[in-house]
Motif scaffolding. Structure first.
Motif, PDB file in Angstrom:
ATOM      1  N   ALA A 100     -12.176  16.049  33.151  1.00  0.00           N
ATOM      2  CA  ALA A 100     -11.894  15.636  31.774  1.00  0.00           C
ATOM      3  C   ALA A 100     -12.740  14.421  31.439  1.00  0.00           C
ATOM      4  CB  ALA A 100     -10.403  15.321  31.592  1.00  0.00           C
ATOM      5  N   SER A 101     -13.041  14.282  30.149  1.00  0.00           N
ATOM      6  CA  SER A 101     -13.784  13.128  29.649  1.00  0.00           C
ATOM      7  C   SER A 101     -12.790  12.173  29.012  1.00  0.00           C
ATOM      8  CB  SER A 101     -14.837  13.572  28.627  1.00  0.00           C
ATOM      9  OG  SER A 101     -15.508  12.456  28.097  1.00  0.00           O
ATOM     10  N   LEU A 102     -12.899  10.886  29.358  1.00  0.00           N
ATOM     11  CA  LEU A 102     -11.926   9.896  28.912  1.00  0.00           C
ATOM     12  C   LEU A 102     -12.633   8.663  28.392  1.00  0.00           C
ATOM     13  CD1 LEU A 102      -8.766   9.412  28.971  1.00  0.00           C
ATOM     14  CD2 LEU A 102      -9.191   8.096  31.039  1.00  0.00           C
ATOM     15  N   ASN A 103     -12.168   8.168  27.260  1.00  0.00           N
ATOM     16  CA  ASN A 103     -12.644   6.893  26.718  1.00  0.00           C
ATOM     17  C   ASN A 103     -11.562   5.858  26.993  1.00  0.00           C
ATOM     18  OD1 ASN A 103     -12.565   4.967  24.013  1.00  0.00           O
ATOM     19  ND2 ASN A 103     -14.613   5.326  24.803  1.00  0.00           N
ATOM     20  N   LEU A 104     -11.836   4.932  27.926  1.00  0.00           N
ATOM     21  CA  LEU A 104     -10.843   3.966  28.393  1.00  0.00           C
ATOM     22  C   LEU A 104     -11.154   2.589  27.835  1.00  0.00           C
ATOM     23  CD1 LEU A 104      -8.378   3.869  30.327  1.00  0.00           C
ATOM     24  CD2 LEU A 104      -9.950   3.071  32.091  1.00  0.00           C
ATOM     25  N   LYS A 105     -10.159   1.975  27.203  1.00  0.00           N
ATOM     26  CA  LYS A 105     -10.331   0.651  26.613  1.00  0.00           C
ATOM     27  C   LYS A 105      -9.242  -0.287  27.111  1.00  0.00           C
ATOM     28  CE  LYS A 105     -12.461   2.211  22.276  1.00  0.00           C
ATOM     29  NZ  LYS A 105     -12.360   2.203  20.801  1.00  0.00           N
ATOM     30  N   THR A 106      -9.654  -1.534  27.436  1.00  0.00           N
ATOM     31  CA  THR A 106      -8.717  -2.605  27.714  1.00  0.00           C
ATOM     32  C   THR A 106      -8.878  -3.652  26.623  1.00  0.00           C
ATOM     33  OG1 THR A 106     -10.330  -3.664  29.163  1.00  0.00           O
ATOM     34  CG2 THR A 106      -8.764  -2.162  30.187  1.00  0.00           C
ATOM     35  N   LEU A 107      -8.320  -4.847  26.818  1.00  0.00           N
ATOM     36  CA  LEU A 107      -8.396  -5.850  25.751  1.00  0.00           C
ATOM     37  C   LEU A 107      -9.823  -6.265  25.426  1.00  0.00           C
ATOM     38  CD1 LEU A 107      -5.396  -8.253  26.445  1.00  0.00           C
ATOM     39  CD2 LEU A 107      -5.681  -6.663  24.560  1.00  0.00           C
ATOM     40  N   ASN A 108     -10.678  -6.318  26.445  1.00  0.00           N
ATOM     41  CA  ASN A 108     -12.022  -6.842  26.206  1.00  0.00           C
ATOM     42  C   ASN A 108     -13.122  -5.956  26.778  1.00  0.00           C
ATOM     43  OD1 ASN A 108     -11.542  -7.229  28.862  1.00  0.00           O
ATOM     44  ND2 ASN A 108     -11.730  -9.460  28.857  1.00  0.00           N
ATOM     45  N   TYR A 164      -5.803   1.562  26.908  1.00  0.00           N
ATOM     46  CA  TYR A 164      -5.791   2.541  25.828  1.00  0.00           C
ATOM     47  C   TYR A 164      -6.821   3.600  26.151  1.00  0.00           C
ATOM     48  CZ  TYR A 164      -6.016   4.497  21.115  1.00  0.00           C
ATOM     49  OH  TYR A 164      -5.975   5.343  20.043  1.00  0.00           O
ATOM     50  N   GLY A 165      -6.366   4.822  26.362  1.00  0.00           N
ATOM     51  CA  GLY A 165      -7.280   5.898  26.738  1.00  0.00           C
ATOM     52  C   GLY A 165      -7.255   7.028  25.736  1.00  0.00           C
ATOM     53  N   LYS A 166      -8.415   7.654  25.572  1.00  0.00           N
ATOM     54  CA  LYS A 166      -8.526   8.819  24.703  1.00  0.00           C
ATOM     55  C   LYS A 166      -9.230   9.929  25.450  1.00  0.00           C
ATOM     56  CE  LYS A 166      -8.556   7.132  19.909  1.00  0.00           C
ATOM     57  NZ  LYS A 166      -9.333   7.093  18.656  1.00  0.00           N
ATOM     58  N   SER A 167      -8.578  11.071  25.566  1.00  0.00           N
ATOM     59  CA  SER A 167      -9.229  12.245  26.137  1.00  0.00           C
ATOM     60  C   SER A 167      -9.956  12.981  25.018  1.00  0.00           C
ATOM     61  CB  SER A 167      -8.200  13.165  26.801  1.00  0.00           C
ATOM     62  OG  SER A 167      -7.257  13.603  25.845  1.00  0.00           O
ATOM     63  N   ASP A 168     -10.717  14.018  25.400  1.00  0.00           N
ATOM     64  CA  ASP A 168     -11.496  14.766  24.402  1.00  0.00           C
ATOM     65  C   ASP A 168     -10.612  15.311  23.292  1.00  0.00           C
ATOM     66  OD1 ASP A 168     -13.920  14.324  25.485  1.00  0.00           O
ATOM     67  OD2 ASP A 168     -14.029  16.196  26.607  1.00  0.00           O
ATOM     68  N   SER A 169      -9.420  15.810  23.656  1.00  0.00           N
ATOM     69  CA  SER A 169      -8.551  16.422  22.659  1.00  0.00           C
ATOM     70  C   SER A 169      -7.924  15.405  21.729  1.00  0.00           C
ATOM     71  CB  SER A 169      -7.442  17.217  23.368  1.00  0.00           C
ATOM     72  OG  SER A 169      -6.700  16.363  24.222  1.00  0.00           O
ATOM     73  N   ASP A 170      -7.938  14.109  22.116  1.00  0.00           N
ATOM     74  CA  ASP A 170      -7.320  13.073  21.298  1.00  0.00           C
ATOM     75  C   ASP A 170      -8.302  12.392  20.354  1.00  0.00           C
ATOM     76  OD1 ASP A 170      -4.950  13.529  22.609  1.00  0.00           O
ATOM     77  OD2 ASP A 170      -5.383  12.046  24.165  1.00  0.00           O
ATOM     78  N   GLU A 217     -10.606  13.169  36.668  1.00  0.00           N
ATOM     79  CA  GLU A 217      -9.917  14.406  37.030  1.00  0.00           C
ATOM     80  C   GLU A 217      -8.500  14.351  36.472  1.00  0.00           C
ATOM     81  OE1 GLU A 217      -9.161  17.210  40.988  1.00  0.00           O
ATOM     82  OE2 GLU A 217      -9.826  15.139  41.190  1.00  0.00           O
ATOM     83  N   GLU A 218      -8.101  15.405  35.759  1.00  0.00           N
ATOM     84  CA  GLU A 218      -6.764  15.472  35.172  1.00  0.00           C
ATOM     85  C   GLU A 218      -5.873  16.335  36.063  1.00  0.00           C
ATOM     86  OE1 GLU A 218      -4.736  17.648  31.384  1.00  0.00           O
ATOM     87  OE2 GLU A 218      -6.568  16.510  30.967  1.00  0.00           O
ATOM     88  N   VAL A 219      -4.739  15.753  36.521  1.00  0.00           N
ATOM     89  CA  VAL A 219      -3.849  16.468  37.439  1.00  0.00           C
ATOM     90  C   VAL A 219      -2.433  16.489  36.874  1.00  0.00           C
ATOM     91  CG1 VAL A 219      -5.205  15.907  39.480  1.00  0.00           C
ATOM     92  CG2 VAL A 219      -3.401  14.348  38.745  1.00  0.00           C
ATOM     93  N   TYR A 220      -1.606  17.354  37.446  1.00  0.00           N
ATOM     94  CA  TYR A 220      -0.201  17.497  37.068  1.00  0.00           C
ATOM     95  C   TYR A 220       0.640  16.996  38.244  1.00  0.00           C
ATOM     96  CZ  TYR A 220       3.975  19.735  35.007  1.00  0.00           C
ATOM     97  OH  TYR A 220       5.203  19.977  34.438  1.00  0.00           O
ATOM     98  N   LEU A 221       1.491  15.968  37.985  1.00  0.00           N
ATOM     99  CA  LEU A 221       2.316  15.390  39.028  1.00  0.00           C
ATOM    100  C   LEU A 221       3.800  15.476  38.665  1.00  0.00           C
ATOM    101  CD1 LEU A 221       0.327  12.131  39.917  1.00  0.00           C
ATOM    102  CD2 LEU A 221       0.183  14.362  41.019  1.00  0.00           C
ATOM    103  N   GLU A 222       4.620  15.392  39.699  1.00  0.00           N
ATOM    104  CA  GLU A 222       6.066  15.325  39.533  1.00  0.00           C
ATOM    105  C   GLU A 222       6.583  14.144  40.339  1.00  0.00           C
ATOM    106  OE1 GLU A 222       6.785  20.172  39.080  1.00  0.00           O
ATOM    107  OE2 GLU A 222       7.391  19.117  40.912  1.00  0.00           O
ATOM    108  N   GLU A 275     -24.375  12.365  33.800  1.00  0.00           N
ATOM    109  CA  GLU A 275     -23.098  11.986  34.388  1.00  0.00           C
ATOM    110  C   GLU A 275     -22.634  13.094  35.343  1.00  0.00           C
ATOM    111  OE1 GLU A 275     -21.461   9.259  34.179  1.00  0.00           O
ATOM    112  OE2 GLU A 275     -22.603   8.222  32.628  1.00  0.00           O
ATOM    113  N   LEU A 276     -21.995  12.706  36.427  1.00  0.00           N
ATOM    114  CA  LEU A 276     -21.543  13.676  37.424  1.00  0.00           C
ATOM    115  C   LEU A 276     -20.075  14.002  37.195  1.00  0.00           C
ATOM    116  CD1 LEU A 276     -23.187  12.339  40.712  1.00  0.00           C
ATOM    117  CD2 LEU A 276     -23.979  14.177  39.244  1.00  0.00           C
ATOM    118  N   SER A 277     -19.770  15.280  37.122  1.00  0.00           N
ATOM    119  CA  SER A 277     -18.383  15.704  37.017  1.00  0.00           C
ATOM    120  C   SER A 277     -17.779  15.763  38.421  1.00  0.00           C
ATOM    121  CB  SER A 277     -18.283  17.078  36.352  1.00  0.00           C
ATOM    122  OG  SER A 277     -18.884  18.066  37.173  1.00  0.00           O
ATOM    123  N   VAL A 278     -16.476  16.023  38.482  1.00  0.00           N
ATOM    124  CA  VAL A 278     -15.813  16.146  39.782  1.00  0.00           C
ATOM    125  C   VAL A 278     -16.422  17.305  40.573  1.00  0.00           C
ATOM    126  CG1 VAL A 278     -13.610  16.620  40.912  1.00  0.00           C
ATOM    127  CG2 VAL A 278     -13.674  15.164  38.887  1.00  0.00           C
TER     128      VAL A 278
END
Length: 522
Positions: free
Chosen positions: A199-207, A332-338, A215-220, A363-366
Motif C-alpha cells: 500500500a502507498s501511504l502519506n504519513l504526516k507528523t507535526l513537523n 496523520y496518515g492517508k492511504s491511496d483510497s483516502d 505493507e497493509e495487514v489484518y490483525l486481531e 520506489e521498491l514495493s514489498v
C-alpha cells in the motif's frame, strides 16, 4: 627543459586540467545538487548547504556562468535536498514571485531565502538551549534529552495474532488518540509470520511528512487481564507496517512508578517491553473509555478500555542520570483510497516542482524487496553467464499437468508451418539458434520430474509488419491451464525502466548522450 619553459608548460597543464571554466562550474553545481537529503532535525546541515550555495553562486558569478545553476531541473534537485517544511516555504515564495514577475525566482533569491531560514533555525536552537524549563525533543534543533520528569503514555499489554491464526504474540500497544490510522512494526509482522498487501501511504507528523510504500495487514488483538473466556477479540482490518517504528519503552509505566499513588494500587502495569503496535482513532472501540480514575491535580489518571487499564500523565521526578525524551506522537496518515481530489491534484502539479524532475530512482514495493532478496541469495556465475533463481510467489509452487494443452498448441503450430514452407524454414532456423546459443537444451528422455514441478511452455511465431524479414519465437508464459499460468506464479519484480521525464531532462544536462538496446530477449 629550461626552467622558464618548464614553468610555462606546468601552468598550461594545470589550466587544461583544472582551469576549464565548464569543469569548475560543473564541480560546484554537483557539490550542492548531488547529496543526501537534509533531515528535519539537522539545522547544521541547512546552515552548511546555505554556505555552499552562497560560495557556488559567487564562484559562478566570477566566471560569468551563473546561468548554469538557474535551470529548472537543477533548482529542483537543489530544493529537494531540503526538509519538507522548508521546501513548502520555498514553493510559496516561488509562487508569489511568479505571480508578480511571471518568472521563476533567480538562484540569488533562493540563496537569500536559504540564509534567512538557516538563521531562524539557529536562533530557535539558542532560544531552546537558554530555557530553564523542562527540556523536550525538538525537531528544530536535533533533540534535547536531559528531562526531569517521566510521563506515561496510554500503553497496554495485549495479545495479537494475524487473521486466521490460532497462536497469539504478547506485545505492548499504544492507544493513540492523536493518530487517524493504526500502525505496527515490521518486526511484529515478521514475528507473526504473516504477509499483507502493498500500500502507498502519506504519513504526516507535526513537523514532517513523506510518502512511503508499506505493507497493509489484518490483525486481531485481545486483552491479557480479563479471564480468557470473557476476552473479546478486537479486529484491526487495516494495519500499516512501518520500518521505522517509534521507540516508546521509556514511556511505559512500571510498578516502581505507580506504587506511591493510592488510586493506582490495583492497576496492572504493562510488561517491560517495547511497543510494537499503535492503535489509532480508526478503531474507536479500542480507545473508548469504560471507566476513568483520577487523583489530585497533577497526578496521573487511569482509563479502562476493552484492552485493559492504561496509565496516563506525569509519574513524578526521575533521577538525574535517567534520560527521558519528550515527544508528540500525533500521526496523520492517508492511504491511496483516502486521498481526496484536492490532494491528487496537488500530487499532479508536484510533478512540475517536486523530486520527480530530479531523478528516476524507483520506489521498491514489498514484493520488489522480496524478489531482490531471492535474486541476491541465488545469483551465481556459470560458464560466463549469471544465473538467478526464478522468483516464484510461493516457494514451492504446485503446477497442474498442462501437457495436453501444450500438445494441442504444438499441433496447431505444426499445421500452420506445414501450410507455409517459407515460414517453416525461418521458424526452424530461429529455433536452432536457441540451441546454438545455449538458450535452450534438450531434455533427456529419462528425466524424472516431481509432480507439480513441471510446466510446458507453448511457443509460436510472431512477425513485425514493419520488419517483415525478422521472425521471433515467442514463448507463451500467459497460457493458462486450470485457471493458472507461469505468469501468475512468478513475481514481476522491480520496474527498472527510467522515467521518460527524467530521461528528457537529463538529456539536456550534458554534451553527449549514450543510447543502447538489448540484442535479444525471450
Amino acid at each position: 627543459m629550461k626552467p622558464n619553459e618548464g614553468y610555462k608548460q606546468a601552468r598550461k597543464l594545470l589550466k587544461e586540467r583544472f582551469g576549464n571554466n565548464f569543469m569548475v562550474a560543473e564541480a560546484w553545481i554537483k557539490q550542492i545538487t548531488e547529496g543526501d537529503p537534509i533531515r528535519t532535525n539537522n539545522p547544521q546541515g541547512v546552515r552548511d548547504l546555505a554556505d555552499d550555495v552562497k560560495a557556488c553562486v559567487e564562484a559562478l558569478r566570477a566566471m560569468d556562468m551563473l546561468e548554469e545553476i538557474d535551470s529548472r531541473c537543477r533548482m529542483v534537485k537543489l530544493v529537494s535536498r531540503l526538509p519538507l517544511y522548508i521546501q513548502g516555504r520555498w514553493r510559496k515564495e516561488a509562487q508569489r514571485t511568479v505571480e508578480i514577475t511571471g518568472k521563476y525566482p533567480h538562484i540569488v533569491k533562493f540563496t537569500s531565502f536559504l540564509e534567512t531560514v538557516a538563521k531562524e533555525l539557529f536562533d530557535r536552537c539558542l532560544e531552546l538551549l537558554n530555557r530553564k524549563s523542562v527540556e523536550a525533543n525538538s525537531s528544530a534543533c536535533g533533540g534535547l534529552e536531559n528531562g526531569t520528569s517521566k510521563v506515561s503514555l496510554p500503553i497496554v499489554t495485549v495479545l495479537v495474532r494475524g487473521k486466521g491464526q490460532s497462536d497469539f504474540v504478547r506485545t505492548n500497544a499504544l492507544l493513540d488518540h492523536g493518530s487517524n490510522k493504526t500502525f505496527c512494526s515490521v518486526e511484529l509482522v515478521n514475528q507473526l509470520g504473516i504477509s499483507g498487501q502493498p500500500a502507498s501511504l502519506n504519513l504526516k507528523t507535526l513537523n514532517d511528512g513523506k510518502d512511503m510504500l508499506v505493507e497493509e495487514v489484518y490483525l486481531e488483538v485481545m486483552s491479557t487481564v480479563v479471564k480468557r473466556k470473557c476476552r473479546e477479540i478486537l479486529c484491526l482490518p487495516r494495519v500499516y507496517a512501518l520500518n521505522d517504528f517509534p521507540e516508546l519503552r521509556s514511556s511505559v509505566a512500571t510498578s516502581a512508578d505507580v506504587y506511591r499513588w493510592n488510586h493506582l494500587n490495583d492497576v496492572l502495569v504493562p510488561h517491560r517491553q517495547n511497543v510494537s503496535l499503535l492503535i489509532g482513532q480508526d478503531v474507536p472501540k479500542g480507545l473508548m473509555p469504560i471507566e476513568v480514575r483520577r487523583g489530585k491535580d497533577g497526578e496521573p489518571y487511569v482509563i479502562k478500555t476493552v484492552l485493559g487499564w492504561t496509565i496516563n500523565g506525569p509519574l513524578g521526578n526521575i533521577s538525574e542520570d535517567l534520560h527521558m525524551a519528550s515527544a508528540c506522537h500525533f500521526v496523520y496518515g492517508k492511504s491511496d483510497s483516502d486521498i481526496s481530489l484536492e490532494a491528487r491534484v496537488e500530487q499532479f502539479w508536484s510533478i512540475d516542482t517536486g523530486q520527480v524532475l530530479a531523478g528516476s530512482v524507483p520506489e521498491l514495493s514489498v514484493d520488489d524487496r522480496r524478489v531482490l532478496k531471492v535474486w541476491n541469495g541465488s545469483i551465481k556465475l556459470k560458464e560466463g553467464h549469471y544465473e538467478l533463481s526464478i522468483p516464484f510467489i510461493d516457494e514451492c509452487p504446485n503446477f497442474p499437468d498442462n501437457k495436453s494443452l501444450a500438445l494441442k498448441r504444438l499441433l496447431y503450430l505444426k499445421k500452420r508451418l506445414s501450410e507455409d514452407t517459407d515460414l517453416h524454414k525461418r521458424y526452424t532456423k530461429e529455433v536452432n539458434k536457441l540451441f546454438d546459443k545455449g538458450y535452450a537444451e534438450c531434455i533427456p528422455s529419462t528425466c524424472n520430474t516431481e509432480e507439480g514441478k513441471l510446466w510446458y511452455l507453448p511457443h509460436h511465431a510472431v512477425s513485425n509488419p514493419n520488419k517483415p524479414d525478422k521472425l521471433r519465437v515467442v514463448f507463451d508464459c500467459a497460457a493458462e491451464c486450470k485457471n493458472t499460468s507461469l505468469n501468475k506464479n512468478v513475481s514481476q519484480g522491480q520496474d527498472l525502466a527510467n522515467k521518460l521525464l527524467g530521461v528528457l531532462l537529463r538529456f539536456r544536462e550534458r554534451n553527449i548522450a549514450l543510447m543502447a538496446d538489448i540484442e535479444a530477449m525471450f
